[in-house]
Design an enzyme around this catalytic site. Structure first.
Site, PDB file in Angstrom:
ATOM      1  N   ASP B   9       0.891  -1.299  -0.106  1.00 56.00           N
ATOM      2  CA  ASP B   9      -0.114   0.127  -0.053  1.00 56.00           C
ATOM      3  C   ASP B   9       0.751   1.332  -0.143  1.00 56.00           C
ATOM      4  O   ASP B   9       1.702   1.325   0.742  1.00 56.00           O
ATOM      5  CB  ASP B   9      -0.915   0.068   1.137  1.00 56.00           C
ATOM      6  CG  ASP B   9      -1.847   1.222   1.166  1.00 56.00           C
ATOM      7  OD1 ASP B   9      -1.766   2.024   0.643  1.00 56.00           O
ATOM      8  OD2 ASP B   9      -2.641   1.070   2.445  1.00 56.00           O
ATOM      9  N   ASP B 105      -3.261   2.519  -5.668  1.00 53.90           N
ATOM     10  CA  ASP B 105      -2.209   2.437  -4.847  1.00 53.90           C
ATOM     11  C   ASP B 105      -1.920   1.269  -4.053  1.00 53.90           C
ATOM     12  O   ASP B 105      -1.158   1.121  -3.174  1.00 53.90           O
ATOM     13  CB  ASP B 105      -2.007   3.877  -4.032  1.00 53.90           C
ATOM     14  CG  ASP B 105      -3.077   3.777  -2.948  1.00 53.90           C
ATOM     15  OD1 ASP B 105      -4.096   3.207  -3.114  1.00 53.90           O
ATOM     16  OD2 ASP B 105      -2.649   4.256  -1.907  1.00 53.90           O
ATOM     17  N   GLU B 106      -2.955   0.287  -4.222  1.00 54.57           N
ATOM     18  CA  GLU B 106      -2.563  -0.833  -3.415  1.00 54.57           C
ATOM     19  C   GLU B 106      -2.856  -2.094  -4.375  1.00 54.57           C
ATOM     20  O   GLU B 106      -3.240  -2.213  -5.361  1.00 54.57           O
ATOM     21  CB  GLU B 106      -3.835  -1.170  -2.243  1.00 54.57           C
ATOM     22  CG  GLU B 106      -3.821   0.069  -1.427  1.00 54.57           C
ATOM     23  CD  GLU B 106      -4.888  -0.103  -0.532  1.00 54.57           C
ATOM     24  OE1 GLU B 106      -5.542  -1.274  -0.556  1.00 54.57           O
ATOM     25  OE2 GLU B 106      -5.404   1.085  -0.005  1.00 54.57           O
TER      26      GLU B 106
HETATM   27 MG   LIG Z   1      -2.633   3.980   0.406  1.00 47.70          MG
END
Ligand SMILES: [Mg+2]
Lengths: 86, 416
Positions: B9, B105-106
């Site tokens: 993350d 974003d993960e």
């Molecule tokens: Mg994040």
């Protein structure tokens, strides 16, 4: 510390690899890159950004040239007092 | 075999990318925000310094400024974030072909069985973390566990720039004391329901009777119960395998109410053809067909059913839609609006071969419709039509409206 964009002449080989050959400084002088010693992706915390970092042998010194593949611009990191040290 | 799943993350993703490009802001609290010139701008993302002072995503800029007077607002650069997102995924893909993005974003990474080659999960997580830091100039937090849910829990546990391992042995000691809202998909509403039942920790949820949780929260609750007990067995999707679209649907409101099955059949066929054509255009197939019916009392009912094998041809979808309609809608009742939706999508290239006649038939239909697609592309939609369409040209020429692509991220939400 800052970021300075530069004009670069590069060799594009048939594999798609890009090797910088020479570059121009803003005083109009050109510099030949004698050898590229290392190529890797690296962030530049000093100049701000990321790109393909070329470790280049220029006039007997090792310098980093960055190719930002997002903006397709070349840049170098410059120290605040760079005009006396570069 | 015990799996090794990583969840990576990016920390304060937008704000971190902006700060990388603005070294002068590196030690300052910043917020990425809609146009700061506009008074109605809001905070889209913030750095840790701002977060500590209580600035939250969604705050209006004046409020952020009140909480954190030194805050600097910067405009978003979405293309740049996409670029960074891709760069991070490129790095993940060097370690495994099972990389499943979750948002921008993960990502989950399945590293099962690579310990001898690449080191254990923690070692790989640390390696990736260091590479992202040196190559991209931003930080990630990583979770390592034996399932996706706990890997995600791990990456949330310690931020920024940290690795958290939740091993199978001892996961109860680690996970169960944590607040239940830390569990993925437990949002505000679910937390409130559970709080009323005196469930505050993941352990309390895990130790409640499964059927009791189901009675409180439905099927979604049952899924959460499984998660809390470490029974999540969902796979990390293969790179590029995961469809970004979760379902494809078409619906239409009719110029007049439909009464008999004949009229309904034509409309269902128009909708099914359109859904099937869109499935094929995205190179996808569906496993579930859903219909929606609005009667004259304006209530909307939805029913769904599974196909024996995934398909993307209009005949299969139509027959299933019709079956659902006949089962669930009283004949003779007028219909004002109809919808057909294809759910449970998967990429089309993985077609099971089978000697079952029904499979064979579906595959033949698909071939025929691929040809029809090509004909229609070259000569227009009218070049090939089904006979049923000629029986009522008014209905068959209706233009089905594409529903908004359903970009629900979690399977749990769709089950609800
Ligand atoms: Mg994040």
């Amino acid at each position: 510390m800052g970021k300075k964009f530069i004009d670069v002449a590069a060799h594009f080989d048939t594999d798609g690899k890009i090797i910088p050959v020479m570059f121009w400084w803003d005083d109009g002088k050109s510099y030949r890159i004698d050898r590229v010693l290392d190529i890797r992706r690296s962030a530049s915390l000093k100049a701000g950004g990321t790109g393909i970092r070329y470790t280049c042998r220029i006039l007997g010194k090792n310098r980093y040239l960055y190719y930002d593949d997002y903006t397709t611009k070349w840049f170098v990191e410059i120290p605040d007092d760079f005009y006396s040290t570069w | 075999m015990e799996r090794t799943i990583l969840h990576c993350d990016c920390n304060n993703f937008y704000a971190s990318v902006e700060r990388l490009y603005h070294p002068e802001l590196r030690d300052r609290p910043i917020a990425v925000s809609g146009d700061p010139e506009l008074r109605h701008g809001i905070v889209l993302a913030k750095s840790n310094e701002a977060k500590k002072l209580g600035v939250k995503t969604g705050h209006p800029l004046w409020m952020a400024k009140q909480l954190c007077p030194d805050i600097v607002f910067v405009k978003p650069h979405y293309d740049l974030y996409t670029h960074f997102s891709q760069l991070a995924r490129n790095i993940y893909s060097e370690y495994t072909d099972r990389v499943e993005p979750y948002g921008q974003d993960e990502c989950w990474l399945d590293m099962t069985g690579t310990a001898k080659l690449l080191g254990d999960g923690k070692h790989i997580a640390d390696t990736i973390r260091n590479r992202i830091k040196s190559e991209l100039g931003i930080t990630i937090s990583a979770g390592v566990s034996f399932n996706k849910v706990f890997a995600k829990l791990g990456s949330d546990y310690k931020k920024p720039d940290a690795t958290t391992v939740i091993p199978f042995d001892g996961f109860r000691e680690f996970v169960w004391p944590l607040p239940v809202s830390n569990l993925i998909f437990v949002g505000g509403a679910t937390t409130k329901v559970l709080e009323r039942k005196c469930i505050r920790t993941i352990g309390e949820l895990a130790n409640t009777d499964r059927s009791t949780v189901k009675s409180w929260l439905g099927k979604c609750g049952e899924t959460l119960w499984l998660y809390a007990n470490g029974y999540d067995s969902s796979q990390v999707a293969k790179d590029g395998e995961q469809p970004t679209i979760k379902s494809i649907g078409n619906s239409t409101t009719l110029s007049r109410d439909l009464v008999g099955y004949d009229e309904i059949k034509i409309t269902l066929m128009v909708l099914s053809e359109s859904v099937a054509a869109r499935l094929r255009r995205h190179n996808m197939q569906c496993e579930t067909v859903q219909i929606g019916i609005r009667g004259t009392n304006l209530s909307w009912i939805e029913r769904q059913g599974r196909l024996p094998i995934p398909g993307c041809d209009s005949t299969t979808i139509y027959l299933k839609a019709l079956e659902l309609l006949v089962q669930n809608y009283q004949q003779g009742k007028p219909v004002r609006s109809l919808g057909v939706r294809a759910c449970n999508l998967s990429a089309r290239q993985y077609i099971q071969t089978s000697f079952m006649p029904s499979v064979h038939r579906t595959q033949r239909y698909e071939k025929i419709e691929d040809v029809i697609d090509k004909l229609r592309f070259r000569f227009g939609n009218k070049i090939v039509q089904r006979g049923i369409m000629l029986s009522d040209t008014g209905l068959s020429t209706l233009d089905p409206q594409a529903d908004h692509p359903n970009l629900i991220l979690s399977s749990v939400h769709t089950q609800r």
